[in-house]
Design an enzyme around this catalytic site. Structure first.
Site, mmCIF file in Angstrom:
data_model
loop_
_atom_site.group_PDB
_atom_site.id
_atom_site.type_symbol
_atom_site.label_atom_id
_atom_site.label_comp_id
_atom_site.label_asym_id
_atom_site.label_seq_id
_atom_site.Cartn_x
_atom_site.Cartn_y
_atom_site.Cartn_z
ATOM 1 N N SER A 153 -3.313 12.271 7.751
ATOM 2 C CA SER A 153 -2.607 11.118 8.322
ATOM 3 C C SER A 153 -2.137 11.506 9.718
ATOM 4 O O SER A 153 -1.862 12.681 9.974
ATOM 5 C CB SER A 153 -1.403 10.768 7.443
ATOM 6 N N TYR A 166 6.283 12.592 3.155
ATOM 7 C CA TYR A 166 4.880 12.190 3.347
ATOM 8 C C TYR A 166 4.292 12.926 4.549
ATOM 9 O O TYR A 166 3.218 13.525 4.467
ATOM 10 C CB TYR A 166 4.805 10.671 3.533
HETATM 11 P P1 NDP Z 1 -3.106 3.412 -2.222
HETATM 12 O O1 NDP Z 1 -1.642 3.450 -2.489
HETATM 13 O O2 NDP Z 1 -3.819 2.115 -2.154
HETATM 14 O O3 NDP Z 1 -3.862 4.327 -3.284
HETATM 15 C C1 NDP Z 1 -3.357 5.583 -3.636
HETATM 16 C C2 NDP Z 1 -4.089 6.107 -4.839
HETATM 17 O O4 NDP Z 1 -3.464 7.335 -5.231
HETATM 18 C C3 NDP Z 1 -4.032 5.154 -6.032
HETATM 19 O O5 NDP Z 1 -5.281 5.064 -6.658
HETATM 20 C C4 NDP Z 1 -3.021 5.819 -6.950
HETATM 21 O O6 NDP Z 1 -3.260 5.641 -8.321
HETATM 22 C C5 NDP Z 1 -3.245 7.290 -6.628
HETATM 23 N N1 NDP Z 1 -2.057 8.037 -7.023
HETATM 24 C C6 NDP Z 1 -0.795 7.926 -6.531
HETATM 25 N N2 NDP Z 1 0.038 8.703 -7.238
HETATM 26 C C7 NDP Z 1 -0.706 9.304 -8.190
HETATM 27 C C8 NDP Z 1 -0.408 10.204 -9.238
HETATM 28 N N3 NDP Z 1 0.847 10.621 -9.478
HETATM 29 N N4 NDP Z 1 -1.410 10.634 -10.032
HETATM 30 C C9 NDP Z 1 -2.681 10.206 -9.831
HETATM 31 N N5 NDP Z 1 -3.028 9.341 -8.862
HETATM 32 C C10 NDP Z 1 -2.044 8.894 -8.052
HETATM 33 O O7 NDP Z 1 -3.282 4.252 -0.866
HETATM 34 P P2 NDP Z 1 -4.434 4.275 0.242
HETATM 35 O O8 NDP Z 1 -5.727 3.891 -0.342
HETATM 36 O O9 NDP Z 1 -3.901 3.571 1.420
HETATM 37 O O10 NDP Z 1 -4.415 5.833 0.618
HETATM 38 C C11 NDP Z 1 -5.446 6.722 0.291
HETATM 39 C C12 NDP Z 1 -5.257 7.979 1.108
HETATM 40 O O11 NDP Z 1 -5.341 7.679 2.502
HETATM 41 C C13 NDP Z 1 -3.890 8.647 0.913
HETATM 42 O O12 NDP Z 1 -4.042 10.046 0.918
HETATM 43 C C14 NDP Z 1 -3.107 8.201 2.138
HETATM 44 O O13 NDP Z 1 -2.087 9.108 2.447
HETATM 45 C C15 NDP Z 1 -4.205 8.181 3.178
HETATM 46 N N6 NDP Z 1 -3.932 7.356 4.354
HETATM 47 C C16 NDP Z 1 -3.883 6.000 4.242
HETATM 48 C C17 NDP Z 1 -3.659 5.206 5.355
HETATM 49 C C18 NDP Z 1 -3.604 3.719 5.280
HETATM 50 O O14 NDP Z 1 -3.321 3.070 6.307
HETATM 51 N N7 NDP Z 1 -3.870 3.099 4.127
HETATM 52 C C19 NDP Z 1 -3.468 5.818 6.685
HETATM 53 C C20 NDP Z 1 -3.539 7.257 6.693
HETATM 54 C C21 NDP Z 1 -3.769 7.981 5.562
HETATM 55 P P3 NDP Z 1 -2.998 4.217 -9.055
HETATM 56 O O15 NDP Z 1 -4.003 3.284 -8.493
HETATM 57 O O16 NDP Z 1 -3.205 4.508 -10.467
HETATM 58 O O17 NDP Z 1 -1.602 3.851 -8.710
#
Ligand code: NDP
Length: 252
Positions: A153, A166
């Site tokens: 990020s 984060y």
């Molecule tokens: P979302 O919140 O849409 O998805 C996150 C995913 O992580 C979900 O599938 C969730 O599972 C899973 N997750 C969270 N906690 C747990 C846990 N305790 N155990 C297992 N799985 C878990 O996020 P994004 O798609 O936006 O983000 C994906 C990646 O991209 C992350 O690493 C984020 O930091 C990074 N990122 C995103 C940006 C953005 O603008 N969206 C920008 C920069 C980086 P469940 O579906 O079951 O809740």
């Protein structure tokens, strides 16, 4: 955005594990990998989201998706050992590991940051990536062309007020990536990088920027050419790099 249109069999014969497969970028990544021929182990917290994704995947690409529900904030040594054993039992090798799962946590100054949520963000965003990498390295080492992709990020490359655990966790992710890349670079064919997706239309982004119009953001699907490049044969020369989807262009 990077213009890359690989053939539908780009990843045929490869097995890739995606964490956080149930939503957002991880979900789009899973479907894109399946559409390009890979077997995908879909790891995420919510069993129902994984089962819905599995049903969708089975309709188009039967027999190539595998679900692994697990809460990374609570998983222990036995859980990681069970995941590794299941991968070893089902596949001759693991060709890709996409560390995508993360939690955002609250926006708060460090002075007032709640300890419980600090620990949770470190557990899911950093420790789980370490533990999963460690237990899956033997399967990755059996592949002739394996990839590990950490999800970065911009707040993990330059600190920003109020992003707390984060941001700190994403700095740590860059540290794991660099350390591991230095360790495996000469002794194995595993290639390790981090990728910052940039602002993307997902639930996490909406939670971080509630006043933003999501329609102004790229969809998770639009990022996938970069993921496919990095996880497929064309990406084999990239190693130890902190990459960005927005300015990604590996061509000289
Ligand atoms: P979302 O919140 O849409 O998805 C996150 C995913 O992580 C979900 O599938 C969730 O599972 C899973 N997750 C969270 N906690 C747990 C846990 N305790 N155990 C297992 N799985 C878990 O996020 P994004 O798609 O936006 O983000 C994906 C990646 O991209 C992350 O690493 C984020 O930091 C990074 N990122 C995103 C940006 C953005 O603008 N969206 C920008 C920069 C980086 P469940 O579906 O079951 O809740």
């Amino acid at each position: 955005m990077f213009d890359y249109r690989p053939p539908a069999d780009l990843l045929a014969g490869r097995t890739i594990l995606v964490t956080g497969a149930g939503s957002g970028i991880g979900r789009a990544c899973t479907l894109s990998l399946l559409a390009h021929g890979a077997n995908v182990v879909m790891l995420s917290r919510s069993r129902s989201k994984l089962e819905n994704l599995y049903d969708e995947a089975e309709r188009s690409w039967p027999g190539r998706s595998f679900i692994q529900p697990i809460d990374l904030s609570r998983a222990g040594t036995d859980d990681y050992a069970a995941i590794a054993a299941s991968v070893e039992r089902q596949f001759p090798a693991l060709d890709g590991l996409v560390h995508n799962a993360a939690v955002l946590g609250p926006r708060s100054p460090i002075e007032f940051y709640p300890e419980k949520q600090w620990r949770e963000a470190m557990q899911v965003n950093v420790n789980a990536a370490f533990l999963l990498t460690q237990c899956l390295l033997p399967s990755l080492a059996k592949s002739a062309d394996a990839r590990i992709l950490f999800t970065a990020s911009s707040v993990g490359r330059e600190g920003r007020a109020w992003w707390g655990a984060y941001a700190v966790s994403k700095f740590a992710v860059e540290g794991i990536m660099q350390t591991l890349a230095a360790e495996v670079g000469t002794t194995t064919s595993i290639r390790v990088n981090s990728l910052n997706p940039g602002g993307t239309r997902t639930a996490m982004r909406a939670a971080a920027y509630p006043g933003e119009n999501p329609d102004t953001l790229p969809t998770p699907e639009s990022l996938m050419p970069v993921y496919l490049y990095l996880l497929g044969p064309d990406g084999r020369d990239l190693h130890g790099q902190a990459l960005d989807v927005r300015d990604f262009d590996p061509r000289p």
